[in-house]
Write an enzyme that holds these catalytic residues in place. Structure first.
Site, PDB file in Angstrom:
ATOM      1  N   LEU A   1       0.845  -1.212   0.000  1.00  0.00           N
ATOM      2  CA  LEU A   1       0.000   0.000   0.000  1.00  0.00           C
ATOM      3  C   LEU A   1       0.871   1.250   0.000  1.00  0.00           C
ATOM      4  O   LEU A   1       1.926   1.275   0.622  1.00  0.00           O
ATOM      5  CB  LEU A   1      -0.882   0.031   1.244  1.00  0.00           C
TER       6      LEU A   1
ATOM      7  N   HIS B   1      -1.882 -11.532   8.072  1.00  0.00           N
ATOM      8  CA  HIS B   1      -0.700 -12.148   7.467  1.00  0.00           C
ATOM      9  C   HIS B   1      -0.558 -13.573   8.020  1.00  0.00           C
ATOM     10  O   HIS B   1      -0.705 -13.778   9.230  1.00  0.00           O
ATOM     11  CB  HIS B   1       0.542 -11.311   7.801  1.00  0.00           C
TER      12      HIS B   1
ATOM     13  N   ASP C   1       4.370  -5.392   6.328  1.00  0.00           N
ATOM     14  CA  ASP C   1       4.083  -6.310   7.450  1.00  0.00           C
ATOM     15  C   ASP C   1       4.767  -5.867   8.747  1.00  0.00           C
ATOM     16  O   ASP C   1       5.241  -6.720   9.520  1.00  0.00           O
ATOM     17  CB  ASP C   1       4.496  -7.755   7.086  1.00  0.00           C
TER      18      ASP C   1
HETATM   19  C1  GAR Z   1      -4.414 -15.595   3.505  1.00  0.00           C
HETATM   20  O1  GAR Z   1      -3.709 -16.691   4.020  1.00  0.00           O
HETATM   21  C2  GAR Z   1      -3.789 -14.293   3.971  1.00  0.00           C
HETATM   22  O2  GAR Z   1      -3.287 -14.343   5.277  1.00  0.00           O
HETATM   23  C3  GAR Z   1      -2.657 -14.155   2.992  1.00  0.00           C
HETATM   24  O3  GAR Z   1      -3.220 -14.553   1.758  1.00  0.00           O
HETATM   25  C4  GAR Z   1      -4.251 -15.504   1.993  1.00  0.00           C
HETATM   26  C5  GAR Z   1      -5.491 -14.994   1.324  1.00  0.00           C
HETATM   27  O4  GAR Z   1      -6.512 -15.934   1.395  1.00  0.00           O
HETATM   28  N1  GAR Z   1      -2.156 -12.825   2.956  1.00  0.00           N
HETATM   29  C6  GAR Z   1      -0.883 -12.534   2.735  1.00  0.00           C
HETATM   30  O5  GAR Z   1      -0.035 -13.363   2.527  1.00  0.00           O
HETATM   31  C7  GAR Z   1      -0.582 -11.048   2.794  1.00  0.00           C
HETATM   32  N2  GAR Z   1       0.818 -10.824   2.675  1.00  0.00           N
HETATM   33  P1  GAR Z   1      -8.008 -15.520   1.149  1.00  0.00           P
HETATM   34  O6  GAR Z   1      -8.031 -14.764  -0.184  1.00  0.00           O
HETATM   35  O7  GAR Z   1      -8.742 -16.825   1.071  1.00  0.00           O
HETATM   36  O8  GAR Z   1      -8.443 -14.655   2.282  1.00  0.00           O
END
Ligand code: GAR
Length: 204
Positions: free
Chosen positions: A97, A112, A148
């Site tokens: 962002l 995260h 993060d």
């Molecule tokens: C989730 O595990 C979230 O924590 C991760 O992506 C996945 C999205 O799943 N986010 C990151 O890695 C952010 N850096 P979703 O689309 O099913 O919510």
């Protein structure tokens, strides 16, 4: 008082659905999800949000790979400001962002899939497996200008087993994400989060 949020996604949208469920079941009764925006036109989460009755669209972030280009940034900031959103919730949003977006609302939260500050960035579950940690989990945190790095609101842990794959660990963590995110949002919209530097106190 009802708070208004925009949810940003890039993919599957399971955290988005967990938040929608919490709204519909009344756990997040004072939250209105005013828009779902994806930076990926192919994100399955767009159709899932529409099926739940929400305004969900792809908005181009521009040509840059992991960030927004100038035009993309203008598009996002314009939509966010015009919507009058109080908050942005990142739910699997895989783009860094810009401060202009962060500053356009009262707060931005992210989820995260690791116990930060370990395993920032992409493929956190793979990083955890390869490092050999025995415990991992998820983190919900405020978003600041770093990647993060913002103050942590809640973390939930899971064991990491010797025969885990990236997928099996991701699935175990995801179940905890779906509990952690609605909880953190509830505390935020109820004004129960006090930030002291890096430390977030939850007023019970
Ligand atoms: C989730 O595990 C979230 O924590 C991760 O992506 C996945 C999205 O799943 N986010 C990151 O890695 C952010 N850096 P979703 O689309 O099913 O919510």
């Amino acid at each position: 008082m009802t708070k208004r949020a925009i949810i940003l996604i890039s993919g599957r949208g399971s955290n988005l659905l967990a938040i929608i469920k919490a709204v519909k079941e009344g756990y997040l009764k004072d939250l209105e999800i005013i828009k779902v925006i994806s930076d990926n036109p192919e994100a399955p989460g767009i159709e899932k949000a529409k099926a739940e009755g929400y305004d969900a669209t792809y908005v181009s972030p521009g040509a840059k790979k992991a960030r927004f280009d100038e035009e993309g940034l203008k598009r996002y900031v314009g939509i966010i400001r015009e919507s009058g959103a109080n908050y942005i919730f990142l739910a699997g949003f895989m783009r860094i962002l810009d401060e202009k977006i962060i500053n356009s609302v009262d707060a931005v939260l992210n989820i995260h899939p690791s116990l930060l500050p370990s395993f920032k960035g992409l493929n956190a579950q793979k990083q955890a497996i390869e490092y050999g940690v025995k415990v991992s989990g998820c983190t919900v945190h405020f978003v600041d200008a770093g990647v993060d790095t913002g103050p942590i609101i809640i973390q939930r842990t899971v064991p990491v087993y010797a025969d885990d794959t990236e997928e099996s660990l991701a699935e175990r963590i995801l179940a905890e994400e779906h509990k952690a995110y609605p909880y953190a949002i509830k505390k935020l919209i109820e004004d129960k989060l006090e930030i002291h530097g890096r430390i977030v106190k939850i007023k019970e």
